[in-house]
Write a protein that holds these residues in place. Structure first.
Motif, short mmCIF file in Angstrom:
data_model
loop_
_atom_site.label_atom_id
_atom_site.label_comp_id
_atom_site.label_asym_id
_atom_site.label_seq_id
_atom_site.Cartn_x
_atom_site.Cartn_y
_atom_site.Cartn_z
N ASN A 160 0.82 -1.20 0.00
CA ASN A 160 0.00 0.00 0.00
C ASN A 160 0.86 1.26 0.00
O ASN A 160 1.97 1.25 0.52
CB ASN A 160 -0.89 0.03 1.23
CG ASN A 160 -2.10 -0.89 1.07
OD1 ASN A 160 -2.09 -1.82 0.28
ND2 ASN A 160 -3.15 -0.63 1.82
N GLY A 183 -2.65 2.72 7.42
CA GLY A 183 -3.03 2.94 8.82
C GLY A 183 -4.47 3.32 9.07
O GLY A 183 -4.83 3.60 10.21
N GLY A 185 -7.19 1.35 8.43
CA GLY A 185 -8.06 0.18 8.63
C GLY A 185 -8.59 0.10 10.05
O GLY A 185 -7.95 0.59 10.99
N MET A 240 -11.58 -1.34 -1.34
CA MET A 240 -11.30 -2.61 -0.68
C MET A 240 -11.84 -2.58 0.75
O MET A 240 -11.68 -1.59 1.46
CB MET A 240 -9.79 -2.87 -0.66
CG MET A 240 -9.43 -4.21 -0.07
SD MET A 240 -7.67 -4.57 -0.21
CE MET A 240 -7.57 -5.19 -1.88
N GLU A 287 1.32 -4.08 14.52
CA GLU A 287 0.63 -2.90 13.99
C GLU A 287 -0.84 -3.18 13.73
O GLU A 287 -1.46 -2.59 12.84
CB GLU A 287 1.32 -2.41 12.70
CG GLU A 287 2.72 -1.88 12.97
CD GLU A 287 3.42 -1.36 11.74
OE1 GLU A 287 2.75 -0.99 10.77
OE2 GLU A 287 4.66 -1.35 11.76
P1 XMP Z 1 -10.94 -2.20 7.26
O1 XMP Z 1 -11.10 -0.82 7.78
O2 XMP Z 1 -11.81 -2.47 6.06
O3 XMP Z 1 -9.44 -2.30 6.75
O4 XMP Z 1 -11.13 -3.21 8.32
C1 XMP Z 1 -8.94 -3.44 6.09
C2 XMP Z 1 -7.52 -3.16 5.61
O5 XMP Z 1 -6.64 -2.98 6.73
C3 XMP Z 1 -5.31 -3.35 6.33
N1 XMP Z 1 -4.76 -4.22 7.36
C4 XMP Z 1 -3.92 -3.80 8.32
N2 XMP Z 1 -3.33 -2.60 8.51
N3 XMP Z 1 -2.29 -3.44 10.46
C5 XMP Z 1 -2.51 -2.42 9.58
O6 XMP Z 1 -1.97 -1.32 9.78
C6 XMP Z 1 -2.84 -4.68 10.32
O7 XMP Z 1 -2.64 -5.56 11.14
C7 XMP Z 1 -3.69 -4.86 9.19
N4 XMP Z 1 -4.38 -5.94 8.71
C8 XMP Z 1 -5.02 -5.50 7.61
C9 XMP Z 1 -5.41 -4.04 4.98
O8 XMP Z 1 -4.93 -3.14 4.00
C10 XMP Z 1 -6.89 -4.31 4.84
O9 XMP Z 1 -7.34 -4.37 3.50
#
Ligand code: XMP
Length: 346
Positions: A160, A183, A185, A240, A287
């Motif tokens: 990303n 960051g 999500g 997404m 994270e």
């Molecule tokens: P939402 O808001 O739809 O976000 O739940 C999903 C997106 O979050 C990202 N993702 C993460 N980002 N730490 C992060 O900083 C994580 O552990 C993590 N897991 C997922 C990912 O881009 C996803 O599509």
């Protein structure tokens, strides 16, 4: 003087509203919300399910495809496991290849090239899926995939990133589409842990200034169909979603029943302690978090409701399609009182 700082104000979806515009659209059915990814791949619903181990495996991918969007298989398993899932979606039996659009994620280190070569020819899209994609390792991985011929018959998504330069660089390094969002999500703690990130709407607006033909996939932080409409209007080609689909029947994982009988499913960040321990037996930079969300019905019902909201959103802008929406969209920034007025406040 140590440094002369210049601060930019960056807004996100919740800070804004779209101004309603004159409309001649009589029915939501007259609105075309399709979005083109590449070549012959146009989708009726501009939504993608996240490559997370509590979101997208076979059932979610097939449901997303049936609802007009598509899914990306997560990479937190052995190569043969991921390939087996992709094969089981593409082939019923050995004689008939299905049209289901299959995306699959890989990393940019370790066995990523081997994984890509096993998936190449089987899946339609390979997603280079890393937290900080504006990175030399991404450049090398894209280069290696292109040298190996993966791009000839497979769409390459990468990310990303959260900046215009990130979007431009990944495009110039060969990505067909780029995921934008760091960051934001619902399960992310990157901004807390590292102090880095860019509010999603701002990131999309910056990346959308690019003249590259690359598709813009906004990722993370989407709470409702209103957010989706705003992000599409700002320049995203696809949105997404993780949390929006979490807890549905099609997500991997068992239903957990509390003592009081309430039903939950797990939804976890891929950089959460729990996910990292399951995946590699140890933790590095934490994270993300792991949480329980209420178990819900089918993703098809969730998507039907979201689709209705998206169509209504286009109608409020007087827009018949995505291009029209971008032309007509006028954003305003809300005050804190405006935000309160925009949420339910009975
Ligand atoms: P939402 O808001 O739809 O976000 O739940 C999903 C997106 O979050 C990202 N993702 C993460 N980002 N730490 C992060 O900083 C994580 O552990 C993590 N897991 C997922 C990912 O881009 C996803 O599509």
């Amino acid at each position: 003087m140590k440094k002369s700082n210049k601060i930019v104000e960056a807004i996100t979806t919740k800070d804004t509203l779209l101004v309603p515009k004159y409309s001649e659209i009589e029915s939501r059915k007259d609105i075309d919300i399709t979005s083109r990814l590449s070549g012959a791949h146009t989708f009726d619903l501009p939504l993608i399910s996240s490559p997370m181990d509590t979101v997208t495996e076979k059932e979610m991918l097939v449901a997303m495809d049936q609802c007009g969007g598509f899914g990306i298989l997560h990479r937190y398993n052995k190569i043969e496991e991921q390939v087996k899932i992709a094969e089981s979606i593409k082939w019923e039996d050995k004689s008939k290849r299905k049209n289901t659009f299959v995306g699959a994620a890989i990393g940019v280190t370790g066995d990523y090239l081997e994984r890509a070569m096993e998936l190449c020819g089987l899946v339609d899209l390979i997603c280079l899926d890393v937290a900080h994609g504006h990175h030399i390792l991404m450049k090398e991985a894209l280069n290696n995939l292109i040298k190996a011929g993966v791009k000839n018959n497979t769409h390459i998504m990468a990310g990303n990133v959260a900046t215009f330069q990130g979007f431009e660089d990944l495009s110039n390094w060969g990505a067909d589409s780029v995921r934008v969002g760091i960051g934001g999500g619902s399960i992310c703690s990157t901004r807390i842990q590292t102090g880095h990130g860019v509010p999603n709407l701002h990131a999309v607006m910056e990346c959308a200034k690019s003249t590259c033909d690359t598709k813009l996939i906004v990722d993370g932080g989407v709470k409702n169909s209103g957010d989706i409409v705003k992000l599409l209007a700002a320049g995203a080609d696809f949105v997404m979603c993780g949390s929006l689909l979490s807890g549905t029947k099609e997500t991997p994982g068992k239903i957990i029943t509390s003592e009081s009988g309430e039903k939950f499913k797990r939804y976890r960040g891929m950089a959460s302690k729990e996910a990292q321990v399951d995946w590699k037996g140890e933790t590095s930079s934490l994270e993300g978090v792991s949480t329980l969300v209420p178990a819900r019905g089918s993703v098809k019902d969730v998507l039907r409701e979201i689709e209705t909201g998206i169509r209504s959103g286009f109608s409020y802008s007087g827009a018949r399609n995505l291009c029209d929406l971008r032309d007509k969209a006028e954003f305003i920034v809300q005050t804190v009182a405006g935000q309160a007025e925009s949420s339910i406040h009975v």
